[in-house]
Scaffold this motif. Structure first.
Motif, PDB file in Angstrom:
ATOM      1  N   VAL A  57       6.277  10.654  16.585  1.00 36.57           N
ATOM      2  CA  VAL A  57       5.408  10.776  15.415  1.00 36.57           C
ATOM      3  C   VAL A  57       5.507   9.514  14.560  1.00 36.57           C
ATOM      4  N   ASP A  58       4.359   8.995  14.146  1.00 42.31           N
ATOM      5  CA  ASP A  58       4.287   7.764  13.355  1.00 42.31           C
ATOM      6  C   ASP A  58       4.183   8.115  11.875  1.00 42.31           C
ATOM      7  N   ALA A  59       5.275   7.960  11.145  1.00 43.27           N
ATOM      8  CA  ALA A  59       5.280   8.247   9.709  1.00 43.27           C
ATOM      9  C   ALA A  59       6.421   7.481   9.054  1.00 43.27           C
ATOM     10  N   ALA A  60       6.326   7.327   7.745  1.00 43.79           N
ATOM     11  CA  ALA A  60       7.377   6.616   7.010  1.00 43.79           C
ATOM     12  C   ALA A  60       8.656   7.425   6.945  1.00 43.79           C
ATOM     13  N   ILE A  92       5.643   5.114  -2.589  1.00 48.05           N
ATOM     14  CA  ILE A  92       6.038   5.397  -1.215  1.00 48.05           C
ATOM     15  C   ILE A  92       5.066   4.671  -0.292  1.00 48.05           C
ATOM     16  N   SER A  93       5.582   3.664   0.385  1.00 54.24           N
ATOM     17  CA  SER A  93       4.740   2.842   1.247  1.00 54.24           C
ATOM     18  C   SER A  93       4.515   3.518   2.585  1.00 54.24           C
ATOM     19  N   THR A  94       3.235   3.598   2.997  1.00 57.83           N
ATOM     20  CA  THR A  94       2.906   4.144   4.311  1.00 57.83           C
ATOM     21  C   THR A  94       2.443   3.044   5.263  1.00 57.83           C
ATOM     22  N   GLN A  95       2.543   1.799   4.828  1.00 57.51           N
ATOM     23  CA  GLN A  95       2.198   0.685   5.708  1.00 57.51           C
ATOM     24  C   GLN A  95       3.455   0.239   6.444  1.00 57.51           C
ATOM     25  N   LYS A  96       3.310  -0.785   7.296  1.00 54.99           N
ATOM     26  CA  LYS A  96       4.445  -1.183   8.130  1.00 54.99           C
ATOM     27  C   LYS A  96       5.000  -2.561   7.800  1.00 54.99           C
ATOM     28  N   LEU A  97       4.292  -3.346   7.019  1.00 47.76           N
ATOM     29  CA  LEU A  97       4.769  -4.687   6.701  1.00 47.76           C
ATOM     30  C   LEU A  97       5.510  -4.706   5.371  1.00 47.76           C
ATOM     31  N   HIS A  98       6.571  -5.437   5.308  1.00 48.77           N
ATOM     32  CA  HIS A  98       7.440  -5.666   4.153  1.00 48.77           C
ATOM     33  C   HIS A  98       8.284  -4.448   3.811  1.00 48.77           C
ATOM     34  N   ALA A  99       7.662  -3.314   3.512  1.00 44.27           N
ATOM     35  CA  ALA A  99       8.443  -2.135   3.111  1.00 44.27           C
ATOM     36  C   ALA A  99       7.754  -0.877   3.604  1.00 44.27           C
ATOM     37  N   ARG A 100       8.539   0.158   3.884  1.00 37.74           N
ATOM     38  CA  ARG A 100       7.988   1.433   4.314  1.00 37.74           C
ATOM     39  C   ARG A 100       8.828   2.567   3.744  1.00 37.74           C
ATOM     40  N   GLY A 101       8.158   3.644   3.318  1.00 30.71           N
ATOM     41  CA  GLY A 101       8.847   4.772   2.716  1.00 30.71           C
ATOM     42  C   GLY A 101       9.054   4.551   1.224  1.00 30.71           C
ATOM     43  N   PRO A 102       9.936   5.344   0.589  1.00 26.94           N
ATOM     44  CA  PRO A 102      10.189   5.163  -0.847  1.00 26.94           C
ATOM     45  C   PRO A 102      10.681   3.745  -1.124  1.00 26.94           C
ATOM     46  N   MET A 103      10.035   3.081  -2.077  1.00 28.40           N
ATOM     47  CA  MET A 103      10.366   1.680  -2.357  1.00 28.40           C
ATOM     48  C   MET A 103      11.266   1.587  -3.588  1.00 28.40           C
ATOM     49  N   GLY A 104      12.517   1.228  -3.353  1.00 26.07           N
ATOM     50  CA  GLY A 104      13.459   1.018  -4.432  1.00 26.07           C
ATOM     51  C   GLY A 104      13.653  -0.471  -4.668  1.00 26.07           C
ATOM     52  N   PRO A 113      15.447  -3.060  -3.186  1.00 19.76           N
ATOM     53  CA  PRO A 113      15.282  -4.090  -2.154  1.00 19.76           C
ATOM     54  C   PRO A 113      13.824  -4.374  -1.813  1.00 19.76           C
ATOM     55  N   ALA A 114      12.959  -3.341  -1.916  1.00 19.44           N
ATOM     56  CA  ALA A 114      11.543  -3.518  -1.586  1.00 19.44           C
ATOM     57  C   ALA A 114      10.830  -4.430  -2.583  1.00 19.44           C
ATOM     58  N   LEU A 115      11.440  -4.638  -3.749  1.00 20.76           N
ATOM     59  CA  LEU A 115      10.823  -5.481  -4.772  1.00 20.76           C
ATOM     60  C   LEU A 115      11.397  -6.898  -4.753  1.00 20.76           C
ATOM     61  N   THR A 116      11.998  -7.241  -3.644  1.00 21.69           N
ATOM     62  CA  THR A 116      12.505  -8.602  -3.462  1.00 21.69           C
ATOM     63  C   THR A 116      11.891  -9.215  -2.218  1.00 21.69           C
ATOM     64  N   THR A 117      11.939 -10.517  -2.146  1.00 24.54           N
ATOM     65  CA  THR A 117      11.626 -11.256  -0.935  1.00 24.54           C
ATOM     66  C   THR A 117      12.840 -12.144  -0.666  1.00 24.54           C
ATOM     67  N   SER A 118      12.697 -13.179   0.116  1.00 24.73           N
ATOM     68  CA  SER A 118      13.852 -14.037   0.375  1.00 24.73           C
ATOM     69  C   SER A 118      13.448 -15.496   0.335  1.00 24.73           C
ATOM     70  N   GLU A 143       0.817  -1.211   0.000  1.00 26.21           N
ATOM     71  CA  GLU A 143       0.000   0.000   0.000  1.00 26.21           C
ATOM     72  C   GLU A 143       0.854   1.266   0.000  1.00 26.21           C
ATOM     73  N   THR A 144       0.633   2.097  -1.007  1.00 24.74           N
ATOM     74  CA  THR A 144       1.230   3.435  -1.000  1.00 24.74           C
ATOM     75  C   THR A 144       0.185   4.398  -0.461  1.00 24.74           C
ATOM     76  N   GLY A 145       0.624   5.548   0.027  1.00 23.74           N
ATOM     77  CA  GLY A 145      -0.324   6.434   0.697  1.00 23.74           C
ATOM     78  C   GLY A 145      -0.326   7.845   0.160  1.00 23.74           C
ATOM     79  N   VAL A 146      -1.447   8.523   0.403  1.00 24.84           N
ATOM     80  CA  VAL A 146      -1.534   9.942   0.070  1.00 24.84           C
ATOM     81  C   VAL A 146      -0.679  10.716   1.067  1.00 24.84           C
ATOM     82  N   GLY A 147      -0.295  11.908   0.702  1.00 22.02           N
ATOM     83  CA  GLY A 147       0.640  12.648   1.534  1.00 22.02           C
ATOM     84  C   GLY A 147       0.071  13.915   2.139  1.00 22.02           C
ATOM     85  N   ASN A 148      -0.643  13.779   3.244  1.00 21.01           N
ATOM     86  CA  ASN A 148      -1.058  14.968   3.991  1.00 21.01           C
ATOM     87  C   ASN A 148       0.084  15.312   4.941  1.00 21.01           C
TER      88      ASN A 148
END
Length: 420
Positions: free
Chosen positions: A363-366, A390-402, A404-409, A227-232
Motif C-alpha cells: 500500500v502506497d501511503a505516508a 502532513i505531507s502526502t508527496q514523496k520528495l523532501h518530506a513525507r508524513g507529519p512534518m516536524g 527536520p522537515a523544515l530544514t535543508t542542507s 504538498e499536504t494532503g486530504v485524508g481519505n
C-alpha cells in the motif's frame, strides 16, 4: 533617474521576513527555546482575549451556515489554547536540527567536507479554518531557524489576528525579531496569489486545508511547494482480525475527532470476518451514531445503510458517516485503496503477520498501521511536539512534518589552499 517601483504590502512583509531569517539563523538553540517559552506563557496569559476574538469568528461562521465539522476546526477553548501553548514548550524541548552533521569525510587532497542541516529560510504558510495552525507553524518555524509568512483563511481572521498580536508582543521580550512572524491580514484572494510567485523572498509554500486549497497552490505556485494532503483514510479488517481489536480501532479512528484528516472514512471488511461478526459491528455503529454508506453486500447486512455512490468512496466525510466496502480478498482491499486512497494513512487489523507485512509493503501511503488507529498520524502523537502539516508527496518530506522537515542542507568545505 531610476523609476521607483511601488511594492505591495504583502511583498514588504515577505522582504521583512527574509531579512529576519538571516538574523534568526545566527541564534543559539537556547535563545530560540527561551523565545518559545515566552510565546507559550503569553498565549496562556491572554487566553480570554483570544477566545473573545474566536467568538466573533464562530458567530460569523454560524451566520454563513458553516457545518459542524468546520465550526469544530474553527473553535477554540481554554483547553485548546493551553494545548497549543504546551505544544510550543514541547517543541522547545526537542533537539534543534539546525547545525546537525549529516555526513562528513576528508578527500585524498586533505579537503574536509561536511554536510550539515540548515533552515529552509522563509516559509509561506497558507491554511484555512484552524487557528491552532498559527501557533504550531510559528513554533516549528522559529525553532528550526525559519521566518514565517502566515496567510490564514478569512473564517478565522479575528482569531488569527489576536493570536499573532499576542505573539508579536511576546517576541519583543526575546532575541527573535517580531518581523520573523508575518501575518497577512488581507482576506482578498489576490494576497494569497501574490505569495504563489514570490520566489525571491519565499523559499517554500506549505498549504494546509481542503483539497481545493491544496490543489490551487500546487497548480499555480512558482515557489516550491511542500504538498499536504486530504485524508481519505481506510481501515481493512482482515478475515483473521481479532474482533475486539477491530471494532475498538474502527470506533476510535471514526469517532475520536471525525473532522480531522487522520480520521477513518472508509471501512473495508473481509466477508468471512463480517459473516461471523456483523452483529457486533452493527451494534458499534448504532452505539456511536455512525451512519453507514455501503456497497451492495454491506447494505444487505446493515438494513439502515445508505447505498454508496462514487463520491462516498472518493471524498472525506469529516463527520460520523462511514463508507463500508465488503471484499473477498486482501488483494481486492488493496486495489480499492489504490483507486481511492489519498496516500495519507491506511490501516489493517489482522493477527496474521504475513498478511500485515504484505499490506504495509504494497500500500502506497505516508503512514501505515497494523492493529492500530489512523489517529496517530499526528506530529504531537508521534513525539514531534507539533506538525506544520502532513505531507502526502514523496520528495523532501513525507508524513507529519516536524522540525527536520523544515530544514535543508548545505556542504561546508574547509581546505588549506587546495586548488583543482
Amino acid at each position: 533617474m531610476s523609476k521607483l517601483v511601488e511594492i505591495s504590502l504583502v511583498e514588504k512583509q515577505a522582504i521583512q521576513a527574509k531579512k529576519a531569517a538571516k538574523s534568526l539563523s545566527l541564534l543559539s538553540e537556547q535563545e530560540k527555546n527561551e523565545a518559545l517559552f515566552t510565546l507559550a506563557d503569553h498565549l496562556e496569559k491572554n487566553t480570554q482575549t483570544i477566545l473573545a476574538a474566536n467568538e466573533k469568528d464562530l458567530e460569523a461562521g454560524k451566520q454563513k451556515g458553516y457545518d459542524a465539522a468546520y465550526l469544530d476546526r474553527l473553535s477554540l477553548t481554554k483547553e485548546r489554547v493551553f494545548d497549543f501553548a504546551e505544544g510550543l514548550r514541547t517543541v522547545a524541548a526537542l533537539k534543534d536540527p539546525v547545525g546537525e552533521t549529516l555526513s562528513e569525510w576528508t578527500l585524498e587532497n586533505g579537503l574536509k567536507v561536511k554536510n550539515v542541516r540548515v533552515p529552509l529560510g522563509v516559509i509561506g504558510m497558507i491554511y484555512e479554518a484552524r487557528p491552532n495552525v498559527t501557533v504550531d507553524a510559528t513554533g516549528l518555524a522559529l525553532k528550526s531557524g525559519n521566518a514565517i509568512v502566515l496567510k490564514g483563511g478569512s473564517s478565522a481572521i479575528s482569531s488569527n489576528k489576536a493570536i499573532v498580536s499576542v505573539m508579536h508582543e511576546a517576541l519583543e521580550n526575546t532575541k527573535i525579531s517580531r518581523d520573523a512572524v508575518q501575518f497577512i491580514e488581507s482576506t482578498d484572494r489576490s494576497a494569497t496569489k501574490e505569495l504563489f510567485t514570490m520566489k525571491q523572498h519565499i523559499d517554500v509554500l506549505i498549504p494546509r486545508g481542503g483539497g481545493a486549497l491544496i490543489q490551487a497552490v500546487v497548480e499555480n505556485a512558482t515557489v516550491p511547494v511542500l504538498e499536504t494532503g486530504v485524508g481519505n483514510c481506510h481501515l481493512y479488517i482482515d478475515r483473521e482480525a481479532d474482533t475486539e481489536k477491530a471494532i475498538n480501532i474502527m470506533v476510535n479512528a471514526k469517532t475520536d475527532r471525525p473532522a480531522v484528516c487522520n480520521a477513518l472514512e472508509t471501512l473495508i471488511v473481509h466477508e468471512d470476518w463480517l459473516n461471523v461478526n456483523h452483529e457486533a459491528l452493527a451494534k458499534a455503529f448504532k452505539e456511536h451514531g455512525i451512519q453507514v454508506h455501503g456497497d451492495e453486500k454491506a447494505v444487505n447486512v446493515f438494513p439502515e445503510a445508505i447505498p454508496a455512490e462514487e463520491t462516498d468512496w472518493k471524498d472525506e466525510y469529516l463527520s460520523l458517516d462511514i463508507a463500508v466496502k465488503v471484499v473477498e480478498s486482501l488483494e481486492e482491499a488493496v486495489a480499492h485503496i489504490d483507486q481511492y486512497g489519498t496516500k495519507h494513512s491506511e490501516a489493517i487489523v489482522t493477527e496474521n503477520d504475513q498478511t500485515a507485512l504484505f499490506f504495509m509493503n504494497v500500500v502506497d501511503a505516508a503512514a501505515l498501521y497494523h492493529n492500530a488507529s489512523t489517529r496517530f498520524t499526528d506530529g504531537g502523537a508521534l513525539g514531534f511536539g507539533a506538525e506544520i502539516g502532513i505531507s502526502t508527496q514523496k520528495l523532501h518530506a513525507r508524513g507529519p512534518m516536524g522540525l527536520p522537515a523544515l530544514t535543508t542542507s548545505k556542504y561546508l568545505m574547509v581546505g588549506n589552499g587546495q586548488t583543482r
